[in-house]
Design a protein around this motif. Structure first.
Motif, short mmCIF file in Angstrom:
data_model
loop_
_atom_site.label_atom_id
_atom_site.label_comp_id
_atom_site.label_asym_id
_atom_site.label_seq_id
_atom_site.Cartn_x
_atom_site.Cartn_y
_atom_site.Cartn_z
N VAL A 12 0.80 -1.23 0.00
CA VAL A 12 0.00 0.00 0.00
C VAL A 12 0.83 1.28 0.00
N GLY A 14 4.22 1.85 -0.66
CA GLY A 14 5.12 2.04 -1.79
C GLY A 14 4.37 2.35 -3.07
N ARG A 33 9.50 -7.42 -4.96
CA ARG A 33 9.98 -8.81 -4.93
C ARG A 33 9.04 -9.72 -5.71
N MET A 73 10.43 0.74 0.28
CA MET A 73 9.20 0.78 1.09
C MET A 73 8.76 -0.63 1.46
N PRO A 79 13.56 -7.43 6.38
CA PRO A 79 13.34 -7.19 4.95
C PRO A 79 14.14 -5.98 4.43
N ALA A 82 17.61 -7.08 3.94
CA ALA A 82 17.68 -7.99 2.78
C ALA A 82 17.70 -7.17 1.48
N GLY A 100 12.02 4.50 3.48
CA GLY A 100 10.80 5.17 3.93
C GLY A 100 9.98 4.34 4.91
N LYS A 183 10.34 10.74 13.45
CA LYS A 183 9.11 9.98 13.13
C LYS A 183 8.66 9.15 14.34
P1 NBP Z 1 4.39 -3.92 4.50
O1 NBP Z 1 5.03 -3.41 5.71
O2 NBP Z 1 3.22 -4.82 4.63
O3 NBP Z 1 5.52 -4.67 3.61
C1 NBP Z 1 5.18 -5.32 2.42
C2 NBP Z 1 6.25 -5.10 1.38
O4 NBP Z 1 7.52 -5.59 1.84
C3 NBP Z 1 5.95 -5.86 0.11
O5 NBP Z 1 6.33 -5.08 -0.97
C4 NBP Z 1 6.82 -7.09 0.26
O6 NBP Z 1 7.12 -7.71 -0.96
C5 NBP Z 1 8.04 -6.48 0.85
N1 NBP Z 1 8.99 -7.44 1.43
C6 NBP Z 1 8.91 -8.20 2.54
BR1 NBP Z 1 7.46 -8.28 3.63
N2 NBP Z 1 9.99 -8.95 2.76
C7 NBP Z 1 10.82 -8.67 1.75
C8 NBP Z 1 12.10 -9.12 1.41
N3 NBP Z 1 12.76 -9.98 2.18
N4 NBP Z 1 12.67 -8.65 0.28
C9 NBP Z 1 12.02 -7.78 -0.49
N5 NBP Z 1 10.80 -7.29 -0.22
C10 NBP Z 1 10.19 -7.74 0.89
O7 NBP Z 1 4.01 -2.72 3.52
P2 NBP Z 1 3.34 -1.29 3.84
O8 NBP Z 1 2.21 -1.38 4.78
O9 NBP Z 1 3.14 -0.67 2.51
O10 NBP Z 1 4.50 -0.48 4.58
C11 NBP Z 1 5.78 -0.28 4.01
C12 NBP Z 1 6.67 0.42 5.02
O11 NBP Z 1 6.11 1.70 5.32
C13 NBP Z 1 6.78 -0.32 6.35
O12 NBP Z 1 8.07 -0.18 6.86
C14 NBP Z 1 5.80 0.41 7.24
O13 NBP Z 1 6.14 0.32 8.61
C15 NBP Z 1 5.93 1.83 6.72
N6 NBP Z 1 4.77 2.68 6.96
C16 NBP Z 1 3.51 2.21 6.82
C17 NBP Z 1 2.42 3.05 7.03
C18 NBP Z 1 1.03 2.54 6.84
O14 NBP Z 1 0.09 3.31 7.13
N7 NBP Z 1 0.82 1.32 6.40
C19 NBP Z 1 2.63 4.37 7.36
C20 NBP Z 1 3.92 4.84 7.47
C21 NBP Z 1 4.98 3.99 7.27
P3 NBP Z 1 6.14 -8.86 -1.55
O15 NBP Z 1 5.05 -8.15 -2.25
O16 NBP Z 1 7.04 -9.61 -2.47
O17 NBP Z 1 5.69 -9.68 -0.38
#
Ligand code: NBP
Length: 477
Positions: A12, A14, A33, A73, A79, A82, A100, A183
């Motif tokens: 979401v 990224g 990925r 992201m 991760p 990695a 980010g 943050k």
């Molecule tokens: P997630 O935190 O749910 O992460 C999912 C992403 O990480 C997918 O693109 C996934 O790839 C990738 N990923 C993982 Br899991 N392990 C990996 C690895 N070993 N190598 C490569 N890619 C890997 O996503 P999000 O909710 O969009 O949040 C992204 C970041 O932003 C997080 O750090 C979060 O804390 C931060 N954040 C989130 C919010 C929010 O409101 N959600 C707000 C502010 C900051 P895949 O598709 O191949 O599984």
């Protein structure tokens, strides 16, 4: 064509960030990925701008103009490491990796150091605003080198939220982990704000006797005044929402156990390490934790104590006004504590964080965005070395005016058995700071008694110890 920026990690956050860059006219290389996510993004939103889909890390890196700007992201923690291990060998000196995610600032410091040795700029960047913010304009808190900000800053300014005066909600917080630290404290303050709003709600419900719909209206009114903020606004939305299945207020059908992802807890852990009293934020974290102890709560339900008895209609409105005062005064205290923690972190790590600039970029885009932050910015603009927000004349005067009501609310809450850990901790902090003498003198005496830990005197320089086990004469330590 070569892309101006790349985003890897297209969940979401990224995906929406990549779209935000593209909608602002930047060409964006996208990578994930799992390739299906990359394809889905380009299929669904490809017409929003110039996307370059990359299936492999090599393709992704090759698609970027130099020096490369590569936004990561992915899920914070392993991760992130990695992904860095995967991409760093493909990069060249001068390239930038922008993390980010919600990384711990200590991890960011380590990653920055390791990558700096390889000539790569690592830009730990706090991003707030959730998925909507990522798409329409978040508040952005980048750390890292000045050099990287010179290259990245204009792009971040373009995609960021704008405050009411048009200023972009992004600033270079300071070197290495400064952005992720800022943050982290943002999220700690968010916990405190939410806890204080929760306490106000419970008082209006149990003591004033209002319904959730009536309380929603009260919050809407408050939102037109000095409490004007995103969190107050959504509180009114949640409280006025009715559950479709049962016809009951939504808030009454939700299990009352609050969860947390960890950034609030980090704020308190780091505050303990830095020796900064962030009691309001700590109470907010503990309140969530307490709520989750279902069996402990069930086992405690029959403990003695008053049950709240709602006020009559005539008194309820006056009580609601007092609660607004208590909420506002407590809010000033929790921001005071949060900014103290940022100042202490800045001092400890040599970041030179501009507190006024931090207040300024929280005015838009992020979860704690509020009119209030403009006043904090003004306080630091007027005096950059303000020892505490409570030393600002305006805030001091407002608390002075609010305090009778604040104390009155706490008397009522205590008498009626309504827990108000946030309001209470805030007032205790305020009164402790005001106190001429604290019982810390007695603590020092006790420490000297059982552990010969020594003490200082009010009337003479030096360190002293009393021979407690002997004739109780005082010796110089
Ligand atoms: P997630 O935190 O749910 O992460 C999912 C992403 O990480 C997918 O693109 C996934 O790839 C990738 N990923 C993982 Br899991 N392990 C990996 C690895 N070993 N190598 C490569 N890619 C890997 O996503 P999000 O909710 O969009 O949040 C992204 C970041 O932003 C997080 O750090 C979060 O804390 C931060 N954040 C989130 C919010 C929010 O409101 N959600 C707000 C502010 C900051 P895949 O598709 O191949 O599984």
């Amino acid at each position: 064509t070569s892309a101006q920026i790349g985003v890897t990690g297209l969940a979401v956050m990224g995906r929406n960030l990549a779209r935000n860059f593209a909608r602002n006219g930047y060409s964006v290389a996208v990578h994930n990925r799992t390739v299906a996510r990359t394809k889905a993004l380009v299929e669904e939103f490809g017409d929003e701008g110039d996307f370059v889909a990359a299936e492999t890390a090599e393709e992704f890196v090759a698609a970027l103009e130099r020096p490369r700007r590569l936004v990561v992201m992915v899920k914070a923690g392993r991760p992130t490491d990695a992904v860095i291990e995967e991409f760093a060998p493909l990069l060249e000196p001068g390239d930038m990796i922008i993390d980010g995610g919600n990384a711990h600032f200590a991890d960011t410091r380590r990653r920055e150091r390791e990558l700096r040795e390889r000539g790569i700029h690592f830009v730990g960047t706090g991003i707030s605003g959730g998925e909507e913010g990522a798409l329409h304009g978040p508040s952005i808190m980048p750390g890292g080198s000045k050099e990287s900000y010179a290259s990245l800053g204009p792009m971040l300014e373009k995609i960021s939220a704008k405050a009411e005066d048009g200023a972009p909600c992004v600033t270079h917080c300071g070197p290495d982990g400064a952005g992720h630290f800022v943050k982290m404290v943002h999220n700690g303050i968010e916990y405190a704000d939410m806890q204080l709003i929760g306490e106000a709600y419970q008082l209006l419900r149990d003591v004033a006797g209002y319904s959730p719909a009536q309380i929603a209206d009260i919050f809407r009114t408050w939102n037109t005044g000095r409490l004007d903020s995103y969190l107050i606004e959504i509180t009114a939305e949640v409280l006025s929402h009715v559950d479709a299945a049962t016809g009951k207020p939504f808030v009454d059908v939700v299990v009352d156990q609050a969860e947390q992802k960890g950034t609030g807890r980090w704020t308190v852990q780091i505050a303990l390490d830095l020796g900064v009293p962030v009691s309001g934020i700590a109470e907010a974290v503990f309140a969530r934790s307490l709520s989750g102890h279902a069996s402990l709560r069930a086992a405690s339900r029959d403990l003695a104590g008053p049950k709240p008895s709602p006020l009559g209609e005539s008194e309820a409105a006056a009580f609601a006004d007092r609660v607004e005062q208590a909420l506002y005064a407590s809010k000033i205290v929790s921001y005071t504590q949060g900014f103290h923690e940022i100042a202490a972190g800045s001092e400890e790590y040599g970041w030179d964080i501009d507190l006024g600039a931090v207040a300024s970029i929280w005015r838009g885009g992020c979860i704690i965005r509020a009119a209030f932050l403009d006043r904090i910015r003004a306080a630091y603009d007027a005096r950059a070395d303000l020892p505490s927000l409570l030393s600002d004349e305006t805030f001091a005067r407002e608390i002075a005016e609010a305090q009778d009501d604040w104390r009155e609310v706490l008397v009522t809450a205590t008498r009626q058995g309504v827990p108000t850990p946030g309001f209470s901790a805030a007032l205790a902090y305020y009164d402790a700071l005001r106190a001429e003498r604290l019982p810390a003198a007695l603590t020092q005496g006790q420490r000297d008694f059982f552990g010969a830990h020594t003490y200082r005197r009010v009337d003479r320089d030096g360190t002293f110890h009393t021979l407690w086990g002997g004739d109780r004469t005082e010796v110089t330590a």
